[in-house]
Motif scaffolding. Structure first.
Motif, PDB file in Angstrom:
ATOM      1  N   LYS A 488       0.493  -1.160  -0.271  1.00 42.31           N
ATOM      2  CA  LYS A 488       0.186   0.268  -0.304  1.00 42.31           C
ATOM      3  C   LYS A 488       0.395   1.255   0.170  1.00 42.31           C
ATOM      4  O   LYS A 488       1.884   1.113   0.371  1.00 42.31           O
ATOM      5  CB  LYS A 488      -1.027   0.271   1.496  1.00 42.31           C
ATOM      6  N   SER A 504      -4.647   7.843  -2.290  1.00 41.10           N
ATOM      7  CA  SER A 504      -4.090   5.743  -1.098  1.00 41.10           C
ATOM      8  C   SER A 504      -4.526   5.339  -2.779  1.00 41.10           C
ATOM      9  O   SER A 504      -5.574   4.860  -3.771  1.00 41.10           O
ATOM     10  CB  SER A 504      -4.944   5.657   0.024  1.00 41.10           C
ATOM     11  N   GLY A 506      -3.982   0.633  -2.601  1.00 38.24           N
ATOM     12  CA  GLY A 506      -3.156  -0.281  -1.376  1.00 38.24           C
ATOM     13  C   GLY A 506      -4.335  -1.834  -2.508  1.00 38.24           C
ATOM     14  O   GLY A 506      -5.179  -2.015  -2.720  1.00 38.24           O
ATOM     15  N   TYR A 540      -7.099  -3.954  -6.044  1.00 39.35           N
ATOM     16  CA  TYR A 540      -6.699  -2.898  -5.336  1.00 39.35           C
ATOM     17  C   TYR A 540      -7.481  -1.718  -5.482  1.00 39.35           C
ATOM     18  O   TYR A 540      -8.105  -2.097  -6.081  1.00 39.35           O
ATOM     19  CB  TYR A 540      -5.907  -1.865  -6.003  1.00 39.35           C
TER      20      TYR A 540
END
Length: 749
Positions: A488, A504, A506, A540
């Motif tokens: 991440k 973000s 991850g 993801y």
């Protein structure tokens, strides 16, 4: 000459040592005088973190000192004075909580206290006020009021990341105080295992949490945090009654006496010299508006913390849950018998479940925190129709956390072991075991007090043992295993004190549960068969968001806008591939869910009225990345959309408080579930006609009034839910509750 130099050095060293003074700093919460643990305390080059008693020893060199105390969620405190004025070289500090929601803290995204304004992903923080004011009796009911979450027959679905699987598999992990609380065989939560009567706050991470939490956290994490004792002993008694009124279509009413639910709980919290205790119990009794459905269950819990030494603490959290229930899977028809079940689809059951969670915490001399977390979770579900199962889970995690304030860094790392043993008629009346071993690391670094960069990685190993032959399919040596890394990366830039942008990315990873691979059962006309060849899924989640603080008079809050996308490879869902085998969990292919979410949350005074607000709109586009007509797996539609998702949803709640009196309202909207399995649409009586006549989604509105009988001691609340008597269904073959009213009494002494 040498002797003179030695004398000079000795004098300088003596004076330096003589100038040093060991000072004990003890820090309390200004509101309730509770000691604050893990507060960062610094004076020049000396510093450390407070222990469980709120104490830390530091070295003060100069006569005029300046001691800085920082703690996430509290206002920074700087103590200044003269050493000679200290009594017994000790200093007592009282820190006040920040008065702004953006400075509230959660641990769900980073496993350490992080301010909401500095989060790198979407996180919701929900306080007990929403639970109490809406007369909600379970965490499941509370989650359904949170923007971006849709509860589909007990399964939490965050931003469309999951469809519907009856009691098997979840992409959202539920934790209690950071400890996984999912059922060992199905990877599915039992919401009545959560002592909602002892709630401190609920934290929801929207997005992949696999790096820190593992397989089940692919779509997000719900962390339930329990409350602890404050300086004064406290006992809270709550009792609640809900009565279900006639549905809008009177022909659907089968009852002559009022179906009802009652929910009663008691919690006592108290601090002693070296230990804290929280003890409680709850009894829930429901005779449902669905004919023949009932749930009678009670639970007791005890949470104890003991300070073995100033920097060494042990805690033990325990809970026992026992009860019986009966439910049907689908209705007799969608017309007059919508609140009556198909007689072949009922599942009476009795259950006994308990867990014990020991936690050992040690604060090292360098300021690092060492934590050893365990859980033993035992389940005995005695269910009719060969659906019984016994299982247990053993969980052990070592976690190390270090706050390096001088470097503006937060470091977290851990090792995890999870082992399960499952014996059930559901899975062929044999024994299955699973093993999960993982290691993870996460690092946050702040630059220029503005930019926070987060990076993390996890390596996970999974093994599942089973018979060597299941449903005619050979499993070599009765064992399957695999291992995968996930990563991440995220960033948050603080534009102003109350404004930030974030991004973000991850990775997610989910290994099939025992239920998904090996379940074999029937529920009425629905048959479910095992699929030992089921493979894990990966993917993801990515997000870009902005959070902007708002202030109107003394009302403070924020608006949050997020754009997100989740790609899943080899997604697992239950589908009908073979008529003779019925439903099986299959890897349906590669999918994509993308969209955006807009939310507003806040609290504070405008004039003499306190206003609490929580609302948000979520838009999703759930599609196959490799779409063709065959990819629809006999869906009710032929265009590209995943099944069991609502593309548009809105959640809103507002409360107005004046001198303890509260009036409030909530509104929930879900658009139509466009695609479901065609076999449900045609095979379950009434589903097709109901969906055709209810194609505009659902609008549910409720109102409340709360009256303070004795200010801050005794309150009575009245709620009217589904006030417009909306007739709606969140999954095929099950109608939701008609208009109902509830009353709640809370007594604190």
């Amino acid at each position: 000459m040498i002797r003179s130099i030695f004398i000079i050095l000795f004098v300088l060293l003596y004076n330096a040592l003589a100038a040093q003074t060991n000072v004990t700093v003890q820090i309390f919460d200004a509101e309730n005088d509770t000691p604050l643990e893990f507060v960062s305390v610094y004076c020049e080059r000396s510093g450390g973190n407070t222990d469980a008693n709120g104490k830390v020893n530091i070295v003060v060199n100069k006569e005029d000192y300046s001691i800085k105390c920082t703690y996430v969620g509290f206002q920074t405190f700087i103590a200044e004075g003269r050493k000679s004025e200290l009594v017994n070289n000790s200093l007592v500090v009282k820190m006040s909580a920040v008065p702004n929601l953006l400075e509230e803290v959660s641990v769900v995204s980073g496993r350490y206290d992080r301010q909401l304004i500095r989060e790198i992903a979407s996180v919701e923080i929900i306080k007990p006020d929403l639970l109490r004011s809406n007369n909600l009796s379970s965490l499941e009911d509370l989650l359904d009021r949170i923007p971006g979450i849709q509860m589909i027959d007990g399964q939490a679905n965050i931003r469309g990341g999951s469809g519907f699987a009856y009691g098997a598999g979840s992409r959202v992990l539920l934790t209690v105080n950071d400890v996984p609380a999912m059922q060992p065989d199905a990877g599915f939560p039992n919401w009545r295992d959560i002592p909602i009567e002892n709630m401190a706050q609920v934290e929801v991470l929207k997005g992949a949490g696999s790096v820190l939490y593992g397989s089940t956290a692919m779509n997000g994490v719900i962390n339930y945090r329990t409350a602890w004792a404050t300086s004064k002993p406290e006992t809270v008694v709550s009792t609640q009654f809900t009565g279900f009124l006639s549905p809008n279509d009177k022909a659907k009413k089968w009852w002559t006496s009022l179906p009802f639910e009652s929910n009663t709980s008691i919690v006592h919290r108290q601090k002693f010299k070296k230990w804290d205790g929280v003890f409680g119990g709850n009894y829930f009794h429901a005779d449902s508006y669905n004919q023949g459905n009932y749930e009678h269950q009670g639970r007791i819990f005890a949470n104890i913390k003991f300070n073995i030494a100033p920097k060494l603490q042990v805690a033990i959290n325990t809970l026992v849950n026992k009860g019986e229930s009966d439910t049907f899977v689908y209705w007799r028809d969608g017309g007059d018998n919508a609140y009556r079940g198909d007689t072949t689809s009922y599942s009476p059951s009795k259950k006994l479940r308990f867990f014990i969670d020991p936690v050992l915490t040690y604060l090292g001399g360098s300021g690092g925190e060492h934590k050893l977390i365990g859980r033993y979770f035992s389940i005995n579900n005695n269910v009719a129709n060969d659906q019984s199962q016994k299982s247990n889970m053993k969980y052990l995690e070592y976690r190390y956390r270090h706050s390096l304030e001088k470097l503006n860094m937060e470091f977290t790392a851990g090792l995890v072991y999870t082992g399960t043993r499952i014996e059930a008629k559901l899975y062929g009346d044999t024994v299955y075991t699973s093993t999960n071993i993982a290691g993870y690391v996460s690092l946050d670094k702040t630059f220029f007090k503005k930019l926070t960069i987060n990076a993390g990685a996890r390596y996970e190993y999974n093994k599942l043992t089973s018979p060597e032959m299941v449903d005619g399919i050979a499993i070599p040596n009765g064992e399957t295993s695999e291992s995968k890394p996930v990563f991440k990366l995220g960033a948050n830039f603080l534009l102003t004190r109350y404004s930030s942008i974030r991004a973000s990315w991850g990775q997610g990873y989910r290994y099939p549960t025992v239920a998904e691979k090996f379940i074999k059962t029937t529920a009425g006309a629905i048959r479910v068969s095992p699929n030992p060849n089921l493979e894990s899924e990966t993917g993801y989640s990515a997000e870009i968001g902005i959070k902007q603080g708002l202030k109107i008079a003394n009302w403070k809050g924020f608006v949050d806008v997020a754009f997100f996308r989740s790609d899943y490879d080899n997604m697992m869902e239950f589908v009908l591939q073979n008529i003779s085998k019925g439903f099986q969990s299959f890897n349906i292919g590669d999918t994509r869910i993308q969209g955006y979410e807009i939310g507003i949350q806040g609290a504070g005074n405008i004039g003499n009225v306190t206003i609490r607000t929580l609302c948000g709109y979520t838009n999703i586009e759930p599609t196959y990345r490799n779409f063709s007509e065959i990819d629809t797996f006999k869906s009710t539609v032929t265009y590209n959309v995943l099944k069991y998702r609502m593309k548009h949803s809105f959640r809103g709640d507002i409360g107005l408080v004046y001198k303890g009196f509260e009036v409030g309202a909530y509104y929930q909207y879900n658009s139509k579930m466009e695609a479901i399995d065609k076999v449900f649409d045609l095979g379950i009586p009434g589903v097709h006609d109901f969906r055709a006549s209810h194609d505009r989604g659902s609008n549910v509105i409720g109102f409340r009034v709360i009256v303070p009988v004795i200010m801050d001691k005794l309150t009575v609340g009245f709620n009217l839910n589904n006030a417009l008597n909306e007739e709606y269904s969140t999954r095929p073959g099950l109608l939701e509750a008609p208009r109902n009213f509830s009353m709640r009494l809370d007594w604190k002494f």
